[in-house]
Write an enzyme that holds these catalytic residues in place. Structure first.
Site, PDB file in Angstrom:
ATOM      1  N   HIS A  98       0.948  61.157  48.201  1.00 30.41           N
ATOM      2  CA  HIS A  98       2.357  61.479  48.429  1.00 30.41           C
ATOM      3  C   HIS A  98       2.768  62.766  47.724  1.00 30.41           C
ATOM      4  O   HIS A  98       3.325  63.671  48.340  1.00 30.41           O
ATOM      5  CB  HIS A  98       3.248  60.330  47.935  1.00 30.41           C
ATOM      6  CG  HIS A  98       3.698  59.445  49.046  1.00 30.41           C
ATOM      7  ND1 HIS A  98       4.995  59.417  49.476  1.00 30.41           N
ATOM      8  CD2 HIS A  98       3.018  58.569  49.813  1.00 30.41           C
ATOM      9  CE1 HIS A  98       5.100  58.548  50.473  1.00 30.41           C
ATOM     10  NE2 HIS A  98       3.920  58.013  50.691  1.00 30.41           N
ATOM     11  N   PRO A 145       0.721  62.586  37.505  1.00 30.42           N
ATOM     12  CA  PRO A 145      -0.179  61.949  38.476  1.00 30.42           C
ATOM     13  C   PRO A 145       0.022  62.508  39.885  1.00 30.42           C
ATOM     14  O   PRO A 145       1.143  62.551  40.375  1.00 30.42           O
ATOM     15  CB  PRO A 145       0.233  60.468  38.427  1.00 30.42           C
ATOM     16  CG  PRO A 145       0.980  60.302  37.141  1.00 30.42           C
ATOM     17  CD  PRO A 145       1.644  61.620  36.896  1.00 30.42           C
ATOM     18  N   ARG A 191       1.913  44.633  47.688  1.00 25.74           N
ATOM     19  CA  ARG A 191       0.609  43.993  47.507  1.00 25.74           C
ATOM     20  C   ARG A 191       0.096  44.112  46.074  1.00 25.74           C
ATOM     21  O   ARG A 191      -0.540  43.197  45.559  1.00 25.74           O
ATOM     22  CB  ARG A 191      -0.407  44.573  48.498  1.00 25.74           C
ATOM     23  CG  ARG A 191      -0.970  43.486  49.411  1.00 25.74           C
ATOM     24  CD  ARG A 191      -1.876  44.050  50.460  1.00 25.74           C
ATOM     25  NE  ARG A 191      -3.202  44.346  49.952  1.00 25.74           N
ATOM     26  CZ  ARG A 191      -4.114  43.415  49.627  1.00 25.74           C
ATOM     27  NH1 ARG A 191      -3.829  42.127  49.745  1.00 25.74           N
ATOM     28  NH2 ARG A 191      -5.293  43.766  49.190  1.00 25.74           N
ATOM     29  N   ARG A 240     -11.896  46.444  44.434  1.00 24.16           N
ATOM     30  CA  ARG A 240     -11.413  46.702  43.070  1.00 24.16           C
ATOM     31  C   ARG A 240     -11.893  45.622  42.102  1.00 24.16           C
ATOM     32  O   ARG A 240     -11.762  45.773  40.886  1.00 24.16           O
ATOM     33  CB  ARG A 240      -9.892  46.779  43.073  1.00 24.16           C
ATOM     34  CG  ARG A 240      -9.362  47.774  44.102  1.00 24.16           C
ATOM     35  CD  ARG A 240      -7.897  47.546  44.413  1.00 24.16           C
ATOM     36  NE  ARG A 240      -7.478  48.240  45.637  1.00 24.16           N
ATOM     37  CZ  ARG A 240      -7.584  47.729  46.852  1.00 24.16           C
ATOM     38  NH1 ARG A 240      -8.066  46.510  47.022  1.00 24.16           N
ATOM     39  NH2 ARG A 240      -7.201  48.427  47.912  1.00 24.16           N
ATOM     40  N   ASP A 264      -0.904  61.789  43.582  1.00 22.76           N
ATOM     41  CA  ASP A 264      -1.453  60.914  44.611  1.00 22.76           C
ATOM     42  C   ASP A 264      -1.240  61.612  45.945  1.00 22.76           C
ATOM     43  O   ASP A 264      -0.788  62.751  45.984  1.00 22.76           O
ATOM     44  CB  ASP A 264      -0.740  59.565  44.583  1.00 22.76           C
ATOM     45  CG  ASP A 264       0.764  59.746  44.654  1.00 22.76           C
ATOM     46  OD1 ASP A 264       1.234  60.494  45.531  1.00 22.76           O
ATOM     47  OD2 ASP A 264       1.480  59.171  43.834  1.00 22.76           O
ATOM     48  N   LYS A 285      -6.311  60.326  38.687  1.00 23.26           N
ATOM     49  CA  LYS A 285      -4.957  59.887  39.060  1.00 23.26           C
ATOM     50  C   LYS A 285      -4.531  58.644  38.283  1.00 23.26           C
ATOM     51  O   LYS A 285      -3.423  58.578  37.747  1.00 23.26           O
ATOM     52  CB  LYS A 285      -4.885  59.656  40.578  1.00 23.26           C
ATOM     53  CG  LYS A 285      -3.505  59.393  41.111  1.00 23.26           C
ATOM     54  CD  LYS A 285      -3.184  57.913  41.118  1.00 23.26           C
ATOM     55  CE  LYS A 285      -1.756  57.698  41.594  1.00 23.26           C
ATOM     56  NZ  LYS A 285      -1.426  56.261  41.542  1.00 23.26           N
TER      57      LYS A 285
END
Length: 277
Positions: A234, A230, A122, A171, A232, A213
């Site tokens: 995960h 970074p 996306r 956003r 995140d 991030k």
DNA sequence: GTTCAGGTGGGAT
DNA sequence: ATCCCACCTGAA
């Protein structure tokens, strides 16, 4: 078509493609990839032992060599890994062909503002829309149509409601405000690369929609600040699972960001492999 | 219907 | 400082 050939020493396009640092690098056919960086277009063909860059000698030495960070020996990074750190050793072996690219700052700012709470396909789609709507149409040497990445000035002219029509969601406001701030010179992007990592990060965080991030992603993938790591959701989960006593940032001082990429890629691909079982 | 995908801003504590 | 949650959208 003129081409340059280089050996594949710790250089795998498919791994870079899947590492999530570049959203305009795609496989178009078997072994063939295309990348658009700012205004530039490049076709690449990667064999098991060598890579062909379809460009002139000058374009290679002056831009793409630097872009793919091919002057740097990644073997040194990998060899420095603690042998007792089984997880990181496996992650690095799995993603040994990853390189930290030197991408355009504005392009990374926009890309990672759009990346939040979003998945890679996306993000790519949203960037494609922005480029098609606001970039300039160009043709590759072989006649393939592509679009340049839109400038901050151009994007600052776009209404927030238009971004929403293009499905950027919440956003939209971030992008509108940041494009305007950059176009007005409130944050001078050309100054960032000369700054220390921490300073550049703070400067980037002045922009709307850029938190810690996203700023780290921009520092790592555009400014080549290899200290940036970074975190995140995960990476957070991996750190909690594999590094309960804390990740050894001191050991990898000056290039922890490279390790972040090995971990991220390894975790991402294993996650997919698990789902397919 | 719910949750989640590479978070951040803004307001309340 | 730290916590909490709304936020667009589409896919599983």
């Amino acid at each position: 078509m003129h081409k340059i050939e280089v050996p594949n020493h710790h250089f795998r396009i498919d791994q870079i493609c899947g590492s999530g640092q570049c959203f305009r690098l795609d496989r178009v056919e078997d072994r063939i990839y295309e990348v658009i960086a700012g205004e530039k277009y490049l076709k690449i063909k990667q064999y098991p032992d060598k890579t062909s860059f379809y460009c002139t000698e000058k374009e290679y030495t002056c831009f793409w060599k630097m872009y793919f960070d091919l002057d740097v020996c990644y073997e040194t990074y990998i060899e420095s890994i603690d042998k007792g750190d089984t997880y990181l050793s496996k992650a690095a072996a799995f993603g040994e062909g990853i390189r930290i690219l030197r991408q355009d700052v504005w392009e990374m700012i926009v890309s990672f503002i759009l990346s939040q709470q979003n998945n890679i396909p996306r993000i790519k789609q949203l960037i494609r829309i922005l480029c098609e709507q606001c970039g300039e149409e160009r043709r590759s040497p072989e006649g393939r149509v592509y679009y340049t990445f839109p400038t901050a000035e151009r994007l600052s002219e776009v209404e927030e409601s238009t971004f929403r029509e293009w499905k950027l969601g919440y956003r939209s406001r971030y992008l509108q405000e940041t494009a305007r701030a950059v176009a007005e010179g409130k944050v001078r992007l050309s100054d960032l690369s000369g700054m220390e990592y921490e300073t550049a990060k703070k400067e980037l965080m002045k922009l709307c929609g850029i938190g810690a991030k996203v700023a780290d992603c921009i520092c790592l993938f555009a400014l080549h600040k290899l200290d940036a790591f970074p975190v995140d959701t995960h990476i957070q989960k991996v750190l909690e699972r594999e590094y309960k006593k804390g990740f050894p940032f001191e050991r990898y001082r000056g290039y922890a960001g490279v390790m972040q990429q090995y971990i991220f890629y390894y975790d991402l691909k294993n996650g997919v492999a698990m789902k397919e079982m």
